[in-house]
Enzyme design. Sequence first.
Site, PDB file in Angstrom:
ATOM      1  N   PRO A   9       0.788  -1.224   0.000  1.00 33.49           N
ATOM      2  CA  PRO A   9       0.000   0.000   0.000  1.00 33.49           C
ATOM      3  C   PRO A   9       0.826   1.282   0.000  1.00 33.49           C
ATOM      4  CG  PRO A   9      -0.084  -1.084   2.138  1.00 33.49           C
ATOM      5  CD  PRO A   9       0.552  -2.046   1.192  1.00 33.49           C
ATOM      6  N   ASN A  10       0.346   2.212  -0.788  1.00 38.14           N
ATOM      7  CA  ASN A  10       0.902   3.575  -0.921  1.00 38.14           C
ATOM      8  C   ASN A  10       2.219   3.625  -1.692  1.00 38.14           C
ATOM      9  OD1 ASN A  10      -1.237   4.789   0.661  1.00 38.14           O
ATOM     10  ND2 ASN A  10      -0.330   3.720   2.401  1.00 38.14           N
ATOM     11  N   ARG A  17       5.222  10.650  -2.919  1.00 39.13           N
ATOM     12  CA  ARG A  17       4.898  10.483  -1.502  1.00 39.13           C
ATOM     13  C   ARG A  17       6.130  10.770  -0.629  1.00 39.13           C
ATOM     14  NH1 ARG A  17       4.689   4.502   1.237  1.00 39.13           N
ATOM     15  NH2 ARG A  17       3.927   5.161   3.273  1.00 39.13           N
ATOM     16  N   TYR A  22      11.190   8.707   1.143  1.00 42.24           N
ATOM     17  CA  TYR A  22      11.166   7.638   0.136  1.00 42.24           C
ATOM     18  C   TYR A  22      11.828   8.004  -1.187  1.00 42.24           C
ATOM     19  CZ  TYR A  22       7.853   5.665   3.461  1.00 42.24           C
ATOM     20  OH  TYR A  22       7.265   5.166   4.607  1.00 42.24           O
ATOM     21  N   ASN A  71       7.973  -5.604  -0.452  1.00 39.58           N
ATOM     22  CA  ASN A  71       7.833  -4.434   0.418  1.00 39.58           C
ATOM     23  C   ASN A  71       6.343  -4.308   0.711  1.00 39.58           C
ATOM     24  OD1 ASN A  71       7.704  -2.035   1.766  1.00 39.58           O
ATOM     25  ND2 ASN A  71       9.008  -0.893   0.340  1.00 39.58           N
ATOM     26  N   ALA A  74       2.899  -0.669   5.106  1.00 42.50           N
ATOM     27  CA  ALA A  74       2.383  -0.697   6.484  1.00 42.50           C
ATOM     28  C   ALA A  74       1.822  -2.062   6.886  1.00 42.50           C
ATOM     29  CB  ALA A  74       1.320   0.385   6.653  1.00 42.50           C
ATOM     30  N   GLU A  95      12.090  -9.575   2.716  1.00 41.04           N
ATOM     31  CA  GLU A  95      11.366  -8.366   3.134  1.00 41.04           C
ATOM     32  C   GLU A  95      12.261  -7.157   2.884  1.00 41.04           C
ATOM     33  OE1 GLU A  95      10.156  -8.509   7.288  1.00 41.04           O
ATOM     34  OE2 GLU A  95      10.063  -6.316   7.388  1.00 41.04           O
ATOM     35  N   HIS A  97      12.545  -2.723   2.848  1.00 41.19           N
ATOM     36  CA  HIS A  97      12.022  -1.395   3.151  1.00 41.19           C
ATOM     37  C   HIS A  97      12.979  -0.364   2.588  1.00 41.19           C
ATOM     38  CE1 HIS A  97       9.024  -3.162   5.678  1.00 41.19           C
ATOM     39  NE2 HIS A  97       9.970  -3.910   6.228  1.00 41.19           N
ATOM     40  N   ARG A 104      12.717   4.920  12.805  1.00 40.51           N
ATOM     41  CA  ARG A 104      11.451   5.654  12.729  1.00 40.51           C
ATOM     42  C   ARG A 104      10.557   5.343  13.935  1.00 40.51           C
ATOM     43  NH1 ARG A 104       9.111   4.985   6.885  1.00 40.51           N
ATOM     44  NH2 ARG A 104       7.878   6.760   7.610  1.00 40.51           N
TER      45      ARG A 104
HETATM   46  C1  DQA Z   1       8.133   1.096   4.160  1.00 44.67           C
HETATM   47  C2  DQA Z   1       8.144   1.351   5.669  1.00 44.67           C
HETATM   48  C3  DQA Z   1       6.768   1.156   6.262  1.00 44.67           C
HETATM   49  O1  DQA Z   1       6.796   1.404   7.654  1.00 44.67           O
HETATM   50  C4  DQA Z   1       5.781   2.116   5.624  1.00 44.67           C
HETATM   51  O2  DQA Z   1       4.486   1.903   6.132  1.00 44.67           O
HETATM   52  C5  DQA Z   1       5.808   2.069   4.144  1.00 44.67           C
HETATM   53  C6  DQA Z   1       7.092   1.940   3.463  1.00 44.67           C
HETATM   54  C7  DQA Z   1       9.495   1.390   3.499  1.00 44.67           C
HETATM   55  O3  DQA Z   1       9.697   0.950   2.378  1.00 44.67           O
HETATM   56  O4  DQA Z   1      10.334   2.083   4.094  1.00 44.67           O
HETATM   57  O5  DQA Z   1       4.775   2.194   3.484  1.00 44.67           O
HETATM   58  O6  DQA Z   1       7.848  -0.284   3.944  1.00 44.67           O
END
Ligand code: DQA
Length: 139
Positions: A9-10, A17, A22, A71, A74, A95, A97, A104
């Site tokens: 998501p996102n 964003r 990011y 990835n 959230a 996994e 990020h 964070r």
């Molecule tokens: C993320 C880190 C997550 O905490 C966050 O909700 C994201 C992006 C990252 O790539 O740093 O959406 O996965």
Amino acid sequence: MNILIINGPNLNLLGVREPDTYGSQSFEDYLSILQNKFSSIEIDYFQSNSEGEIINKIHEYGFSGIGIVLNAGAYTHTSVALADAISAVDSPVIEVHISNVFKREEFRHRSFLSPVCKGVISGFGLDSYRLAIEALLKM
Ligand code: DQA
């Protein structure tokens, strides 16, 4: 020889964003750089804001191919269902990020996915995806 990258998501808004966290590159632009760099394999890409669609994709892909770079955004911090999907398939899942989640907010320090993933890469910007592909290719 396939690797699947899944963004949750996102992450469709990468480049727009929160660029301080990011970066300002879109994932589509970065993906073509990755595909050129790893031209001997096929890198497939799937993005969804929906937990169920990500789970379906893991099921669909997870019994073939080299592995999955995930990835989960959230959902990393909330989803038992995604953790169960990763456990259910044969393919290794890494996994990733973009940001260093441990630098964070505290709620980002917890991952339901890390215990069932092969490994975790966090904090190297978009280069986290390249590092994950290198790791899968060495397995
Ligand atoms: C993320 C880190 C997550 O905490 C966050 O909700 C994201 C992006 C990252 O790539 O740093 O959406 O996965």
